[in-house]
Design a protein around this motif. Structure first.
Motif, PDB file in Angstrom:
ATOM      1  N   ARG A 188       0.745  -1.456  -0.030  1.00  0.00           N
ATOM      2  CA  ARG A 188       0.243  -0.278   0.011  1.00  0.00           C
ATOM      3  C   ARG A 188       0.513   1.021  -0.432  1.00  0.00           C
ATOM      4  O   ARG A 188       1.675   1.522   0.418  1.00  0.00           O
ATOM      5  N   ILE A 189       0.035   2.583  -0.704  1.00  0.00           N
ATOM      6  CA  ILE A 189       0.765   3.456  -1.276  1.00  0.00           C
ATOM      7  C   ILE A 189       0.019   4.764  -0.685  1.00  0.00           C
ATOM      8  O   ILE A 189      -1.198   4.459  -0.114  1.00  0.00           O
ATOM      9  N   SER A 190       0.492   5.423  -0.220  1.00  0.00           N
ATOM     10  CA  SER A 190       0.219   7.285   0.174  1.00  0.00           C
ATOM     11  C   SER A 190      -1.648   7.152  -1.273  1.00  0.00           C
ATOM     12  O   SER A 190      -1.165   7.280  -2.397  1.00  0.00           O
ATOM     13  N   VAL A 215       8.304  -1.846   6.033  1.00  0.00           N
ATOM     14  CA  VAL A 215       8.149  -0.598   5.739  1.00  0.00           C
ATOM     15  C   VAL A 215       9.443  -0.592   4.700  1.00  0.00           C
ATOM     16  O   VAL A 215      10.566  -0.404   5.066  1.00  0.00           O
ATOM     17  N   GLN A 216       9.126   0.020   3.599  1.00  0.00           N
ATOM     18  CA  GLN A 216      10.239  -0.025   2.159  1.00  0.00           C
ATOM     19  C   GLN A 216       9.893   1.772   1.932  1.00  0.00           C
ATOM     20  O   GLN A 216       9.086   2.258   1.780  1.00  0.00           O
ATOM     21  N   GLY A 217      11.064   2.141   1.686  1.00  0.00           N
ATOM     22  CA  GLY A 217      10.689   3.858   0.975  1.00  0.00           C
ATOM     23  C   GLY A 217      12.268   4.351   1.679  1.00  0.00           C
ATOM     24  O   GLY A 217      13.215   4.270   1.759  1.00  0.00           O
ATOM     25  N   LEU A 218      12.460   6.074   1.335  1.00  0.00           N
ATOM     26  CA  LEU A 218      13.711   6.668   1.946  1.00  0.00           C
ATOM     27  C   LEU A 218      13.879   7.108   2.941  1.00  0.00           C
ATOM     28  O   LEU A 218      15.267   7.202   3.310  1.00  0.00           O
ATOM     29  N   ALA A 278      10.481   8.081  11.852  1.00  0.00           N
ATOM     30  CA  ALA A 278       9.704   9.042  12.700  1.00  0.00           C
ATOM     31  C   ALA A 278       8.617   7.726  12.567  1.00  0.00           C
ATOM     32  O   ALA A 278       8.182   6.422  12.135  1.00  0.00           O
ATOM     33  N   PRO A 279       7.414   8.730  12.105  1.00  0.00           N
ATOM     34  CA  PRO A 279       6.172   7.546  11.594  1.00  0.00           C
ATOM     35  C   PRO A 279       6.721   7.595  10.119  1.00  0.00           C
ATOM     36  O   PRO A 279       6.986   7.812   9.442  1.00  0.00           O
ATOM     37  N   CYS A 280       5.281   6.714   9.796  1.00  0.00           N
ATOM     38  CA  CYS A 280       5.067   5.944   9.056  1.00  0.00           C
ATOM     39  C   CYS A 280       4.369   5.950   7.733  1.00  0.00           C
ATOM     40  O   CYS A 280       3.457   5.584   7.336  1.00  0.00           O
ATOM     41  N   THR A 281       3.168   6.355   8.885  1.00  0.00           N
ATOM     42  CA  THR A 281       1.480   6.072   9.037  1.00  0.00           C
ATOM     43  C   THR A 281       1.108   7.065   9.691  1.00  0.00           C
ATOM     44  O   THR A 281       1.558   7.862  11.235  1.00  0.00           O
ATOM     45  N   CYS A 340       6.728   6.900   1.781  1.00  0.00           N
ATOM     46  CA  CYS A 340       7.019   4.907   1.698  1.00  0.00           C
ATOM     47  C   CYS A 340       5.583   4.107   1.825  1.00  0.00           C
ATOM     48  O   CYS A 340       5.004   4.738   1.418  1.00  0.00           O
ATOM     49  N   ARG A 341       6.369   3.181   1.111  1.00  0.00           N
ATOM     50  CA  ARG A 341       5.312   1.868   1.021  1.00  0.00           C
ATOM     51  C   ARG A 341       5.173   1.164   1.988  1.00  0.00           C
ATOM     52  O   ARG A 341       6.335   0.361   2.900  1.00  0.00           O
TER      53      ARG A 341
END
Length: 629
Positions: free
Chosen positions: A6-8, A442-445, A397-400, A419-420
C-alpha cells in the motif's frame, strides 16, 4: 501486486516524496529557508527561571552562532564525518550544536540519562566520539569519571558555568573541559568555510534503548529525515506548520519524534520555545508561551483527561454540562467540523483550552497507543486537530499518520507519502497478509542506513529488498488505515503449545478502569499466564470506600478482596475483547508503585522492559505459579 503493498493516495504515481521544497533538501538548508520565509523572524525561545515571558533569538542569529560554534569545533581538530555527542535537556544550545554540526557535515549522537553509564561507554566508544556537549556539570562529571573506559573522548563542552573542581577532574583525566561560550568565541575569532552536507550525508545516529539487549545506533541521513518531515507536512495539508506557528518543546530531543516536529517548524519559519526543564511546571510554560502546535505522548494526554474528569466529578452540574458540551462537539467532528468558537467552547470548554495557552490548533501524538475514548474526548474538548502517528526510529519517525479531520479512533492512519507498507505472514500467530493482517514492513527513503557497526542486526531487521521488518503486527481497516494489533517479538509458547503475545493482552487489560500498568508473563514450562498489575489508585480507592475497605495504599494492594475484584474486572474486559482462555491471566500480584524508567522497568519511550520486569518480579511470579500448578 501479489504482496498487497500500500502507498499514499497523495502520490499515486511516485510513491516516494523526497522533499517538499527545492531549497530545503538537508537539515542545514531548512534553517536557511526558515530565515528567508520568516523574514528573519524569532526562531528559538527560552524562559529564565521566575520570568513570566519568553526571550527569543532570530533565525539569522541562530545561523550566525551555529556557524561560530562549528568553526570552534574545527579549531579543536574535529573534522567533517566525525560524530559529536549531545548529552543535554532540550535547550537553545542543543539546536545550535545540531546546526553547527550539520553545517560542517558532522553527525550528532544524542545521549540520554536513562540509557545508563554502561550504555554511555558503549555509545562513545562505538561512535569513536572525540567531543560531547553537556548542559550541566553533573553530566560532564559522569563522562569524566568514566574516561578510562572511553579513550577517544578528548573534549567536553559545558553550557552551565564550570567549577574549579570539575576543571581539575577533567585535567586529571586528560580531558579538555571548556564552556559553550569558549567554543563560540574561538570560532568567531577564527572563521572557517562551511562544509554543507549533501542529502546522502549522515545526519544523526540515534541509539534506541530497546526492550532487550544493548542499545543500537540507528544511522539516519539528511535525505531520510527531510523525506519523512516533508511527507508528514504534505499529509497535514492546510494544517501543516507555517511561519505563524509556535511550538512548545518538552519531549526529549534525543528521540526523532521531537526532532522531526522541530524540523517542520524550522523548514517553514516557525518558532520553537523550550520548556523550563521541569515537567511539573509544564502547565505554566503552556500558559506563558501559548503554543499553536505541540508533539505529545499519550501518557500526558491521559493525565490531562483524568484531571478534567476529576474536576467535573466534583459537581453534578459541572459533569452534566461537560457531557453535554462533549456530545455536541462530537456530533460536529463526525461531520468534519473542528473548531473552538462554539457556544460550548466559550462557556464550558474555555477553561480547559486556556490551560494549554488557548491557541492550540494541532497536536501530533506518537510513541504509544492512545485509548479511543480519550482521543475523541480531547478532540472535542480542545477544539483542535489531533493526529496520531505510528513508526520507529529505524524509519526516522512515523510511517503512517491519521489525516486531519478524521474522527475515527483506534487506528494509526494510512501510509505517509514517502514510503510503502506491506503486511507479511506470521503463521505461528495465525496472521496472514491475504486476510489483511501480518507483520508491518516499511520500504522507502526513510528506512535507516543500518545499525552503526552491527551488520548482523541490520541484516536481521532489513531484508535484501530493503523492507524494514518492524516486529509489530498490523491490520488494514476498511477505510485504508492501519491498526496495530499485536507484537511479534515478544510471543512465547505455553506448555500446551499455544502461542501467547503478552503486549496484545496488556493493551486489552489497560482498558480496565482499575488498571494503571500491567505486565503479563508466561513461559513454555507453564500452562497459563500471570500478571503484575499496578492498580489505578483513584478508582480502586473509590471502590474500597464503597466496600468499607480501609487502610493505606500498600495495605490495599495486599488485600485479597481487592485483588480478586481487579482480576475479575480484567477477566471481563478480556472476554469481551475476544481473549482466549489460555490468554487470560489466572493470577495477579498488585504492585503499589508505578513502573518507572529510574527502576529500569521502562524504556525512555515508556515501553515495558520485559527481561528486567521478569528479573525484578521473579519472587512474585514464582509465588503465583507455585499455587497454580
Amino acid at each position: 501486486g501479489p504482496d498487497h503493498v500500500r502507498i499514499s493516495h497523495l502520490t499515486p504515481k511516485a510513491p516516494h516524496v523526497s522533499y517538499l521544497y527545492e531549497d530545503a533538501q538537508t537539515l542545514y538548508e531548512c534553517m536557511l529557508r526558515g530565515a528567508r520565509v520568516s523574514g528573519d523572524g524569532p526562531c528559538l525561545g527560552w524562559r529564565e527561571k521566575g520570568s513570566d515571558e519568553y526571550q527569543w533569538i532570530s533565525y539569522k542569529k541562530v545561523i550566525e552562532r551555529a556557524k561560530n560554534f562549528g568553526a570552534g569545533l574545527l579549531q579543536k581538530k574535529l573534522k567533517p564525518g566525525l560524530f559529536v555527542g549531545i548529552y543535554s535537556a532540550n535547550n537553545v544550545e542543543c539546536i545550535l550544536t545540531e546546526h553547527a554540526c550539520y553545517g560542517r557535515s558532522m553527525a550528532i549522537v544524542p545521549i540520554y540519562d536513562t540509557l545508563g553509564p554502561k550504555a554511555f561507554t558503549l555509545i562513545v566508544n562505538e561512535a569513536e566520539m572525540a567531543a560531547v556537549i553537556c548542559d550541566k556539570e553533573e553530566r560532564s562529571l559522569a563522562l569524566i569519571n568514566d574516561k578510562n573506559e572511553m579513550p577517544t573522548l578528548k573534549l567536553i563542552i559545558q553550557v552551565d558555568p564550570i567549577s574549579g573542581d570539575a576543571k581539575k577532574k577533567a585535567e586529571e583525566s586528560d580531558i579538555e573541559l571548556l564552556s559553550f561560550k569558549d567554543i563560540e568565541d574561538l570560532g568567531k575569532a577564527n572563521p572557517q568555510n562551511m562544509t554543507p552536507p549533501k542529502p546522502d550525508t549522515l545526519a544523526a545516529v540515534c541509539y534506541t534503548s530497546g526492550t532487550t539487549g544493548s542499545p543500537k545506533g540507528v544511522m539516519l541521513t539528511h535525505k531520510s529525515i527531510i523525506a519523512n518531515v516533508s511527507a508528514v507536512m504534505l499529509q497535514l495539508g492546510e494544517t501543516a506548520p507555517s511561519s505563524n506557528d509556535t511550538m512548545l518543546s518538552f519531549l526529549p530531543l534525543a528521540h526523532m519524534f521531537e526532532r522531526c516536529c522541530q524540523v517542520g517548524l524550522y523548514m517553514t519559519g516557525g518558532r520553537v520555545g523550550f520548556f523550563q526543564g521541569d515537567i511539573r511546571n509544564l502547565s505554566d510554560d503552556f500558559k506563558t508561551l501559548k503554543p499553536t502546535v505541540i508533539p505529545c505522548v499519550p501518557r500526558l494526554l491521559n493525565r490531562m483527561y483524568d484531571k478534567i474528569q476529576e474536576e467535573a466529578n466534583s459537581s453534578k452540574i459541572k459533569k452534566l454540562l461537560l457531557n453535554m458540551a462533549i456530545e455536541s462537539k462530537k456530533s460536529e467532528i463526525e461531520k468534519d467540523i473542528i473548531r473552538n468558537n462554539s457556544i460550548w467552547d466559550w462557556t464550558v470548554l474555555k477553561p480547559i483550552q486556556d490551560k494549554l495557552g488557548g491557541r492550540l490548533r494541532l497536536i501530533v501524538v506518537g510513541s504509544a497507543p492512545i485509548a479511543g475514548h480519550i482521543l475523541t474526548f480531547l478532540r472535542c474538548a480542545l477544539g483542535c486537530v489531533i493526529v496520531v502517528g505510528y513508526g520507529q526510529t529505524e524509519c526516522v519517525a512515523p510511517c503512517t499518520l491519521t489525516t486531519p479531520g478524521d474522527a475515527s479512533v483506534d487506528n494509526v492512519g494510512p501510509p505517509i507519502p514517502c514510503c510503502r507498507i506491506k503486511l507479511v505472514d506470521v503463521p505461528d500467530m495465525n496472521y496472514f497478509a491475504s486476510e489483511g493482517k501480518g507483520e508491518v514492513c516499511v520500504q522507502g527513503l526513510t528506512v535507516f542506513q543500518g545499525y552503526l557497526k552491527d551488520t548482523e542486526k541490520t541484516e536481521s531487521t532489513v531484508d535484501k529488498d530493503g523492507w524494514l521488518h518492524t516486529g509489530d503486527i498490523g491490520m488494514w481497516l476498511a477505510n485504508g488505515s492501519l491498526t496495530i494489533v499485536d507484537r511479534k517479538k515478544h510471543i512465547f509458547k505455553l506448555q500446551q503449545g499455544e502461542y501467547v503475545a503478552p503486549e496484545k493482552i496488556e493493551n486489552i487489560y489497560l482498558r480496565c478502569p482499575y488498571v494503571c500498568q500491567v505486565f503479563v508473563h508466561g513461559d513454555s514450562l507453564k500452562a497459563c499466564v500471570v500478571g503484575i498489575v499496578v492498580p489505578e489508585m483513584e478508582n480502586v480507592m473509590q471502590w474500597c470506600k464503597e466496600k468499607n475497605i480501609n487502610g493505606e495504599w500498600n495495605k490495599v494492594c495486599q488485600n485479597q478482596e481487592v485483588k480478586e475484584f481487579i482480576l475479575d474486572e480484567m477477566t471481563k474486559i478480556g472476554k469481551k475483547s475476544g481473549l482466549k482462555s489460555f490468554e487470560q491471566v489466572k493470577d495477579i500480584y498488585l504492585h503499589p508503585r508505578l513502573f518507572a524508567i529510574e527502576d529500569g522497568l521502562l524504556t525512555p519511550t515508556l515501553k515495558t522492559k520485559r527481561l528486567e520486569c521478569r528479573k525484578y518480579f521473579k519472587p512474585q511470579l514464582d509465588a503465583m505459579y507455585s499455587h497454580l500448578i
